[in-house]
Design a protein around this motif. Sequence first.
Motif, PDB file in Angstrom:
ATOM      1  N   ALA A 147      -5.364  -5.865   3.877  1.00 14.34           N
ATOM      2  CA  ALA A 147      -4.840  -4.727   3.129  1.00 14.34           C
ATOM      3  C   ALA A 147      -5.497  -3.425   3.580  1.00 14.34           C
TER       4      ALA A 147
ATOM      5  N   HIS B   6      -3.430  -0.429   5.562  1.00 10.93           N
ATOM      6  CA  HIS B   6      -3.176   0.835   4.876  1.00 10.93           C
ATOM      7  C   HIS B   6      -4.279   1.865   5.093  1.00 10.93           C
TER       8      HIS B   6
ATOM      9  N   ALA C 141      -5.774   0.290  -1.555  1.00 10.30           N
ATOM     10  CA  ALA C 141      -4.909   0.774  -2.629  1.00 10.30           C
ATOM     11  C   ALA C 141      -5.234   0.078  -3.935  1.00 10.30           C
TER      12      ALA C 141
ATOM     13  N   THR D  33       0.861   4.055  -3.175  1.00 11.92           N
ATOM     14  CA  THR D  33       0.210   5.347  -2.948  1.00 11.92           C
ATOM     15  C   THR D  33       1.153   6.476  -2.551  1.00 11.92           C
TER      16      THR D  33
ATOM     17  N   GLY E  25       0.809  -1.209   0.000  1.00  9.29           N
ATOM     18  CA  GLY E  25       0.000   0.000   0.000  1.00  9.29           C
ATOM     19  C   GLY E  25       0.844   1.261   0.000  1.00  9.29           C
TER      20      GLY E  25
END
Length: 580
Positions: free
Chosen positions: A133, A137, A141, A96, A92
Motif C-alpha cells: 500500500a 500510493h 492512506a 485521498t 489509496g
Amino acid sequence: MTSSALTQESRAEALERMTGGEELDVLVVGGGVTGAGIALDAVTRGLRTGIVEMQDWAGGTSQWSSKLIHGGLRYLYNLDFKLVAEGLRERGLLLTTTAPHLVKAQPFLWPLKQRFIERAYSAVGVGMYDAMAVAGHRGMAVPVQKHYTRRRALEVFPDIREDALIGAIRFYDARVDDARLVMTLVRTAQSYGAMAASRTQVVDMLKGPGGRVTGAKVVDLETGAEHEIRAKHVINATGVWTEKTEALGGTGGGLQVLASKGIHIVVPKERIKGSTGIFLRTEKSVLFIIPWQRYWIIGTTDTPWEVEGRQHPVATAEDVDYLLEHANSVLRSDLTRADLIGVYAGLRPLLQPGTKDGAASTKVSRDHTVVEAAPGLTVISGGKLTSYRLMAEHAVDHALGKHEAKAKPSVTPSTPLVGAAGLAAYESQAPRIAQQYGWTADRLEHLLGRYGTDLPTLLAMIDDDPDLGRPLAAAPEYLRAEVAMAVTHEGALHLEDILARRIRLFYESADRGLAALDEMAEIVRPLLGWDEARALEEKASYTALAEAEAAALRTHTDVEAERARLAAPDLVPLRPLATE
C-alpha cells in the motif's frame, strides 16, 4: 463544464444529442461501476462520449456488493501480488484524491486460532499488504497492522466468542456505498460533457462494411421510442450480461462469463458490540462483518447461479442460514432470522479463461480481460469494485489502440468525483453548519459522507423550502431533501430507484421502506410530473417487489426463489434482444 445534475431533462437531452446524427467517439454500454468509470475516463481524455444503461444506474451487480474498497488481502495467499498491488493503489486514490467523501477507512480484526505459526504467517501477509500500500500510493492512506492479545481483542470487540480466537491482527481496508459511487461517477462524467441515459436498452448493434460495429440501436424504455446511436468505438461493460450483449456484434468472438451469487444480511448496530469489522476465511468464501453508521452488513456467499434469468437474483432461506451460522461461530451475539433488517443478493461476473473463438485478448490484469469481440466492439469483464478506474483505463486504451491511447492518456487518477474537491476544508466547517441547521454530529457525518462538498446544493434546497429540512417520518435518519435531491440531481426516475439505490431502505429497514412510500411519493410527484394515478402505480409496483423479495426468502432453491421474485412484474420491463 456541464451541470452534473442527472434529471429527466438531462436524460432526454442526452438521448437527443446521442441520436442526433453526430458520431460519438465512444459509446459505453452498461451503467455499473465499470461502465460509469469508462465513461468518465473517455470523456476526460477529450472524447465525445455517451453511456446507456438498461436499468437504473448501478441496477445490476454494482448495487449489491460487500461495499468494500480493498486490495484483496486473501489474494496474497494465492501469490496474486500484482492484483493486490493494483487494488491497494486504487484504494489509496479513492481515499485521498478521487472520492474521500464516499470511501472511508475501515479497521478489521482478523481473529487468530493458533498461537505462533498463524500469527507469524498472518503478520507477514498483512505486513506485505501494508508495504504494498505504501509503495503503490507513496505513503499510507490508512494505519498499519496492529497485533492484539485475546484480552485486548475482546476489549475492542466484546461480542467475539472467547473460544474463537487466541489473539487478533487489526488491519485496514475501506468501505463505500457502491450504488452511490456509480451514480457519482456518472454525474462526474456528465459534468465533463458525457451524455448519460439510464433506462435505455441496447437491443442490437449497428454494422458497417466488413461487419464493423458502428453504433447501437437502443430503446428508450420510458417512452418506447427506438433510436440509433453511431460511434467510432462501442465498449461493452455489461457484467453478467456480457455474452448476450457481445452477441449483438454478429460474431462468435468475445468473452465467456458465468455468474456467481453472493448474498449479505443486515442487522441493527446495537445487536453486535464491537468497534471494528471482522474478517474471516471460510470453506466457501470469506466472511466480512462490516460496521456502518446504523447497522452491520454480514457477507458473503459464493454459489453458482444456474438459473436463466440474471436481472433479479434473490437470497434463499439456506443462504441466510449459512451466513448466520458462520457469523455465530465467532460472535456471542447469537443472531437469528428475527434480528435481520435486510437481505440482499447480487451476481458476480466470473470470467472464464480465453475467448470464445480463441482470438487474442489483452489480459491486462489477473482479474479482468479486455478483448475486441468484433471490429469496433470492445468488451471488458471480470474485476472488482475497487479496480473500476484501472479497468476503465484499460478498456479505453484498448478501444483507442496503442498510438491514440498514448496521445490521449487517462487523467482519472487525479480527477476528483463530484463532492470530493476541497473536502477537508469543508469538513472543518461542519460544526458551524450543524449548529445553523440544528443537526447532530451524526446527521452531518451522514450528509457529508453522501454529498461531500456538494452538500451546499442540498442546503440551498432546504433554504428555499424549509419543509425539506424535516426528517422522513418513517425513516428519520434521512431528510426529505435527500428524497428530492435523488430526483433533481441523482437521476432517480422511480420510487424503486430511490429506495433501492439512493436512500437504501430496501435493506436498511425490515419493511424494505414500505412505511416511507407515501411520504416519498408526495415529495417526488411534483418533481417528476406524476398525477395521482401514476403515483399509485409506482407505490403498488414497489410494494409488490418488496412482498416478492420476502416470499423468495422463504424458499429453499434458486429456482424457487426466482419464481417467487418474478411474481412482481417490472414497472419498466426490458425488451428482447435481436439475437433472442
